[in-house]
Every structure is written in C-alpha cells, then in structure tokens.
Motif scaffolding. Sequence first.
Motif, PDB file in Angstrom:
ATOM      1  N   ALA A 163      24.655 -10.230  14.936  1.00  0.00           N
ATOM      2  CA  ALA A 163      25.393  -8.399  15.438  1.00  0.00           C
ATOM      3  C   ALA A 163      24.022  -7.633  15.656  1.00  0.00           C
ATOM      4  CB  ALA A 163      25.443  -7.977  14.764  1.00  0.00           C
ATOM      5  N   CYS A 164      23.177  -7.996  14.950  1.00  0.00           N
ATOM      6  CA  CYS A 164      21.685  -6.653  14.881  1.00  0.00           C
ATOM      7  C   CYS A 164      20.989  -6.453  15.928  1.00  0.00           C
ATOM      8  CB  CYS A 164      20.580  -6.811  13.098  1.00  0.00           C
ATOM      9  SG  CYS A 164      19.548  -6.310  13.549  1.00  0.00           S
ATOM     10  N   ALA A 165      20.593  -7.978  16.780  1.00  0.00           N
ATOM     11  CA  ALA A 165      19.731  -8.408  17.884  1.00  0.00           C
ATOM     12  C   ALA A 165      20.672  -7.311  19.024  1.00  0.00           C
ATOM     13  CB  ALA A 165      20.082  -9.461  18.487  1.00  0.00           C
ATOM     14  N   PHE A 166      21.539  -7.494  19.068  1.00  0.00           N
ATOM     15  CA  PHE A 166      22.202  -6.149  20.180  1.00  0.00           C
ATOM     16  C   PHE A 166      21.960  -4.596  20.167  1.00  0.00           C
ATOM     17  CE2 PHE A 166      23.752 -10.577  20.498  1.00  0.00           C
ATOM     18  CZ  PHE A 166      23.820 -10.711  22.302  1.00  0.00           C
ATOM     19  N   ASP A 167      21.534  -4.295  18.553  1.00  0.00           N
ATOM     20  CA  ASP A 167      20.978  -3.096  18.358  1.00  0.00           C
ATOM     21  C   ASP A 167      19.520  -2.926  18.686  1.00  0.00           C
ATOM     22  OD1 ASP A 167      23.936  -2.166  18.511  1.00  0.00           O
ATOM     23  OD2 ASP A 167      23.986  -2.600  16.380  1.00  0.00           O
ATOM     24  N   ASP A 168      19.008  -3.861  18.044  1.00  0.00           N
ATOM     25  CA  ASP A 168      17.852  -3.429  17.632  1.00  0.00           C
ATOM     26  C   ASP A 168      16.598  -5.040  18.109  1.00  0.00           C
ATOM     27  OD1 ASP A 168      15.053  -4.184  15.748  1.00  0.00           O
ATOM     28  OD2 ASP A 168      15.547  -3.342  14.174  1.00  0.00           O
ATOM     29  N   PRO A 169      15.523  -4.085  19.506  1.00  0.00           N
ATOM     30  CA  PRO A 169      14.807  -5.010  20.188  1.00  0.00           C
ATOM     31  C   PRO A 169      13.993  -5.955  19.074  1.00  0.00           C
ATOM     32  CG  PRO A 169      14.791  -2.880  20.885  1.00  0.00           C
ATOM     33  CD  PRO A 169      15.279  -3.140  19.620  1.00  0.00           C
ATOM     34  N   ALA A 221      10.811 -17.664  13.906  1.00  0.00           N
ATOM     35  CA  ALA A 221      11.111 -16.826  14.469  1.00  0.00           C
ATOM     36  C   ALA A 221      11.798 -15.154  13.643  1.00  0.00           C
ATOM     37  CB  ALA A 221      11.544 -16.768  15.990  1.00  0.00           C
ATOM     38  N   TYR A 222      13.213 -16.029  12.829  1.00  0.00           N
ATOM     39  CA  TYR A 222      12.956 -14.748  12.359  1.00  0.00           C
ATOM     40  C   TYR A 222      12.782 -14.644  10.610  1.00  0.00           C
ATOM     41  CZ  TYR A 222      17.129 -15.698  15.525  1.00  0.00           C
ATOM     42  OH  TYR A 222      18.209 -15.632  16.514  1.00  0.00           O
ATOM     43  N   GLY A 223      12.214 -15.855  10.597  1.00  0.00           N
ATOM     44  CA  GLY A 223      11.209 -15.666   9.032  1.00  0.00           C
ATOM     45  C   GLY A 223      10.143 -14.186   8.745  1.00  0.00           C
ATOM     46  N   THR A 224       9.593 -13.752   9.671  1.00  0.00           N
ATOM     47  CA  THR A 224       8.817 -12.608   9.383  1.00  0.00           C
ATOM     48  C   THR A 224       9.214 -11.068   8.681  1.00  0.00           C
ATOM     49  OG1 THR A 224       9.642 -11.393  11.376  1.00  0.00           O
ATOM     50  CG2 THR A 224       8.110 -13.320  12.193  1.00  0.00           C
ATOM     51  N   ASP A 225       7.927 -10.785   7.916  1.00  0.00           N
ATOM     52  CA  ASP A 225       8.142  -9.265   7.138  1.00  0.00           C
ATOM     53  C   ASP A 225       9.468  -8.409   8.718  1.00  0.00           C
ATOM     54  OD1 ASP A 225       7.732 -10.659   4.677  1.00  0.00           O
ATOM     55  OD2 ASP A 225       5.669  -9.940   5.316  1.00  0.00           O
ATOM     56  N   GLU A 226       8.248  -8.276   9.856  1.00  0.00           N
ATOM     57  CA  GLU A 226       9.131  -6.937  10.430  1.00  0.00           C
ATOM     58  C   GLU A 226      10.755  -7.639  10.377  1.00  0.00           C
ATOM     59  OE1 GLU A 226       7.671  -5.590  14.955  1.00  0.00           O
ATOM     60  OE2 GLU A 226       7.638  -7.882  14.597  1.00  0.00           O
ATOM     61  N   VAL A 227      10.881  -8.990  10.992  1.00  0.00           N
ATOM     62  CA  VAL A 227      12.618  -9.242  11.398  1.00  0.00           C
ATOM     63  C   VAL A 227      12.728  -8.832   9.513  1.00  0.00           C
ATOM     64  CG1 VAL A 227      14.479 -10.550  11.780  1.00  0.00           C
ATOM     65  CG2 VAL A 227      12.070 -10.428  13.667  1.00  0.00           C
ATOM     66  N   ASP A 228      12.417  -9.035   8.771  1.00  0.00           N
ATOM     67  CA  ASP A 228      13.563  -8.870   7.434  1.00  0.00           C
ATOM     68  C   ASP A 228      13.669  -6.951   7.082  1.00  0.00           C
ATOM     69  OD1 ASP A 228      13.986  -9.869   5.207  1.00  0.00           O
ATOM     70  OD2 ASP A 228      12.610  -8.572   4.604  1.00  0.00           O
ATOM     71  N   ARG A 229      12.587  -6.448   7.403  1.00  0.00           N
ATOM     72  CA  ARG A 229      12.351  -5.335   7.551  1.00  0.00           C
ATOM     73  C   ARG A 229      13.320  -4.625   8.394  1.00  0.00           C
ATOM     74  NH1 ARG A 229       6.939  -5.652   7.940  1.00  0.00           N
ATOM     75  NH2 ARG A 229       7.162  -4.288   9.685  1.00  0.00           N
ATOM     76  N   HIS A 230      13.479  -4.964   9.947  1.00  0.00           N
ATOM     77  CA  HIS A 230      14.701  -4.048  10.559  1.00  0.00           C
ATOM     78  C   HIS A 230      15.780  -4.484  10.556  1.00  0.00           C
ATOM     79  CE1 HIS A 230      12.387  -1.696  13.325  1.00  0.00           C
ATOM     80  NE2 HIS A 230      11.150  -3.048  13.224  1.00  0.00           N
ATOM     81  N   LEU A 231      16.794  -5.973  10.155  1.00  0.00           N
ATOM     82  CA  LEU A 231      17.407  -6.549   9.551  1.00  0.00           C
ATOM     83  C   LEU A 231      17.964  -6.118   8.197  1.00  0.00           C
ATOM     84  CD1 LEU A 231      20.271  -8.113   9.854  1.00  0.00           C
ATOM     85  CD2 LEU A 231      18.775 -10.301   9.009  1.00  0.00           C
ATOM     86  N   THR A 232      17.201  -5.558   7.408  1.00  0.00           N
ATOM     87  CA  THR A 232      17.677  -5.104   6.219  1.00  0.00           C
ATOM     88  C   THR A 232      18.493  -3.235   6.647  1.00  0.00           C
ATOM     89  OG1 THR A 232      16.172  -6.252   4.467  1.00  0.00           O
ATOM     90  CG2 THR A 232      16.401  -4.193   3.438  1.00  0.00           C
ATOM     91  N   ALA A 233      17.253  -2.642   7.348  1.00  0.00           N
ATOM     92  CA  ALA A 233      17.489  -1.170   7.736  1.00  0.00           C
ATOM     93  C   ALA A 233      18.628  -1.428   8.486  1.00  0.00           C
ATOM     94  CB  ALA A 233      16.722  -0.816   8.457  1.00  0.00           C
ATOM     95  N   TRP A 234      19.225  -2.246   9.344  1.00  0.00           N
ATOM     96  CA  TRP A 234      20.128  -2.236  10.037  1.00  0.00           C
ATOM     97  C   TRP A 234      21.149  -3.450   8.950  1.00  0.00           C
ATOM     98  CZ3 TRP A 234      24.520  -5.884  11.178  1.00  0.00           C
ATOM     99  CH2 TRP A 234      25.061  -5.765  11.739  1.00  0.00           C
ATOM    100  N   LEU A 235      21.398  -3.455   8.456  1.00  0.00           N
ATOM    101  CA  LEU A 235      22.378  -3.531   6.840  1.00  0.00           C
ATOM    102  C   LEU A 235      22.693  -2.389   6.461  1.00  0.00           C
ATOM    103  CD1 LEU A 235      21.604  -7.244   5.833  1.00  0.00           C
ATOM    104  CD2 LEU A 235      23.754  -5.872   6.631  1.00  0.00           C
ATOM    105  N   ALA A 236      21.484  -1.348   6.143  1.00  0.00           N
ATOM    106  CA  ALA A 236      21.375  -0.181   5.065  1.00  0.00           C
ATOM    107  C   ALA A 236      22.078   0.626   5.994  1.00  0.00           C
ATOM    108  CB  ALA A 236      20.029   0.169   4.487  1.00  0.00           C
ATOM    109  N   ALA A 237      22.552  -0.060   7.664  1.00  0.00           N
ATOM    110  CA  ALA A 237      23.320   1.381   8.222  1.00  0.00           C
ATOM    111  C   ALA A 237      24.673   0.887   8.413  1.00  0.00           C
ATOM    112  CB  ALA A 237      22.637   1.729   9.659  1.00  0.00           C
ATOM    113  N   HIS A 238      24.673  -0.361   7.925  1.00  0.00           N
ATOM    114  CA  HIS A 238      26.048  -1.265   8.595  1.00  0.00           C
ATOM    115  C   HIS A 238      26.809  -1.268   7.594  1.00  0.00           C
ATOM    116  CE1 HIS A 238      24.173  -0.954  12.071  1.00  0.00           C
ATOM    117  NE2 HIS A 238      25.181  -0.814  12.860  1.00  0.00           N
TER     118      HIS A 238
END
Length: 457
Positions: free
Chosen positions: A394-400, A419-436
Amino acid sequence: MARVAVIGGGISGLGTALMLGRRGHTVTLFEQDARQAGEDLDRDFFHWDRPRVPQANQPHSLLAPVRTVLRAEAPDVYTDLLTRGAREYHEFDWFREHPPHRPGDEDLVTLRTRRIVLEAALTAAVRREPTVEVRRGCRVRALTLREGRPPRVTGVQVGAEVHQADLVVDVSGRRSPVPAWLIAAGCRPPVVDSHRAGIAYLCRWYRLRADGPRDPGQVKTGSAAPFALGGVFPSDNDTFAVSLVLSTSDPTRGALTDPAVFEAVARHFPATAAWLDLAPEPQSAVLAMAGLDNRWTALSDDDGPVVTGLVNAGDSLIHTNPTFGHGAALGLRAAQYLATHVDQIVADPMGYHRWAAQALRPWFDAQVKADRADEQRLAEGSPSADRRAAALAACAFDDPVVMRARAQVRHLLRLADDAYGTDEVDRHLTAWLAAHPDFTPKHDGPTRDQWDALIPT
C-alpha cells in the motif's frame, strides 16, 4: 567462430540466434511450427493455435531486462517493437511527478505489449541476419553424442539428416524432450527441481473503441479478494487484457470460462472494473491456463556437466508460472550471456551453469516461495497476517522511495530482502504506518458471497 544449433524458435530461441549471429557465429535455428509471427499481429495473436506455447495468448508485461538487453544487443529490434505499438511505462508514472533521479531509475520501465509483438520484431531481425538460418517446420528428433566422460553432444538429428554443431542450445520450452534424450543415451540425468503451482489463470482480451473513452484515470492495475486476484494488462495498439487468478481447487473455476460470468465477476474488482467501464470491444473468448509448475532443469550436478556441447536456456532451463512475468526477461538475459561467452561454453559449459545458478536461480526460488504463499492464501481465503508486509504494497503507491524498491524487485534488479531491507525503506514505511494508524490488511475485491452469487448453479 562457432557453429551453433538452436532448438526452438520462441522468444529465447530467436534472441539467442540473433545475438550469436550478430557476433559472427554460424547459427541454425530449428522450429517445429512452420508458422512465424508476421505483419498481421491480430491474426497471429488471436487465431494461431499454439498448443505447445500455452502462454502465447496470455497477457504479458515485459520487464526491464527485456528492454535493457535489446537496447544493448539489438536496438533496431527495440525500435521495431515501439513502431509496432509496444508502449513504455515507467513505474514512477504513477505519481504526478517523478522523484529526483537516482542511478538505475532509468531501467524501471515495463514494455506494455502482447508477446506476439516481440516475437514479430525478433523474427524480422533474424530474417535479416546473414549468419542465421531458420528452418521452420523442422522437428529435432534426437541429439548426436560422442562417447566420453562426460559425453559430448556433437549435433542434432532432423529426419534423416544429422546437423553437426560445436554447441547445441536447448530452448524448446517447458516440455523440452532433451532431458529424456540424455537419459535414454545413458548420460547422468539432469537435476530437475519442480514445484506444482496450484493456481489457475483466466483472461479475456479487449480493445478500446476508437470513438470511446481512452483513459480509466489513476487506478491500480491489480485488485484482490481473499480467494482471487483481478488484474488488467494495458497492451499495444489499444488492446488490454483482464485477468483473474484463483486456486485450481476453487469449484467455480470452470464457470468463469463463460464470458458473461467472467465479466460480471471482473466488474467486482476495482482495477478491472475501471477498464471495463470504458466500454471496450471484446476480442477473444475467455482463455484459461492451469497445470502450471515452477521447474529448474540443470544440465550439471555435483560431478560437473552431464554432457558438454549442450546448454539450455529459456523455459528449458527455468520455467516459472507467469505471475511475475519472468520468462522473457530471464530468457533474454541467458541469451545475452550465451552470445557473449560462447567460445568458453563450447570448451566447457560449467561457467555457464555456474552463472545461471548465481544470476537466475534466486528468482526461481523467490517465485516458488511466493507461489506457496499465494496458493495457501487463495485456497484458504485468508488475508496476510503480516501487517508490515501488507503495508509495503500500500505504501509504495504513496511513497516513491518504497515504489522504487518495489520496482527493483519487480524488474529483477534486486531481490526482495535487499530492496526492502534498507534503513531508508524502513524509515519511510514506519512513517507511513504512523500516518495510517488504522491500517489493516484488507481486500478491495468481492466477498465470497458476492462472488458465488454471480456463478450459475
């Protein structure tokens, strides 16, 4: 220069022959079907009975390796593809604006086209190649071997003729007879790793009307029910396919071959409903494909190659169910490696076998793992229990940033864990979950009761 015999004239066979021929090698391609893809794409696609190529009229999305290999090895073929109607779609086209460019982003492009368009472009290029001879309507019936440890394949037998070759390349597809020929000749058996995929596909082709609406707007190309998937494949020349995927054990599967039932069900998935709402013209019956497996066939074992003078590629080497669209991409990658290293492979094929295990096998293993999970989920009708994994999609369609990781996996550029196991992806996913905070895995397709109500009793 090497003399090469290629068994099979599909995408991988044509690509192998073309790339070898353009490096000056003498190539003879044997294809048992006398017909070839020509100028009338619709006739060839919709009215060519190809029982040995059941995937031929199923929808395709050609992934990044198809584009990158062709642009490097045969830019004229790539140009021809676009001229014939194939369309480029960058994964970032989903967003209003592309994010700042990073190296590698230029490769995140899908070619939206039917398989026949690629076959036609490759066929035309091979016809122009003076060092390549194509023998259509010629079935290879056996290999010729010379005794040794291991034995060496020295050519192929076609009718009463023996065609000598320094290297034989088996690209005859998932039903290749070559492993059986090797066993019958007393060779050590190829190592086969096979996994049944309990998934069935049904699709129907449509064409947008010239005087009708053209654009469904920003809509995802896939939707999911607990027990089925619905997807749309935009394609060339105003065509697109609607596809339904479900378990082979689903009792309603047979009813979906009725076009009216198929379309009624498809209208309950938002992804496919948006395209059907454009009032397109149906172009085909409902086309079914099942009986699928994932199979890896290695012509080497712990003792080395089972033969020399022979390698396999395409579906003869790695056959995966078409969910992720790996076939053409992995086939052309193998063709490029073969063409680049043919002299070494003629002398000793183990370098090729090692390369295939390192470069291609991980994608086979990923497909097997995904299919096991999908088969269980579709059969049980249960959503994913992993909230964070479901959130990635779900996050991929909101976050480049997450979309980039998703695209790298989809286009065979990085494995999912990388691809998914980077600190950057983890931060962006965590932020998306916090917003949802209320996000839970859910489906946008029909319920079981809605589905069953559409099935005739």
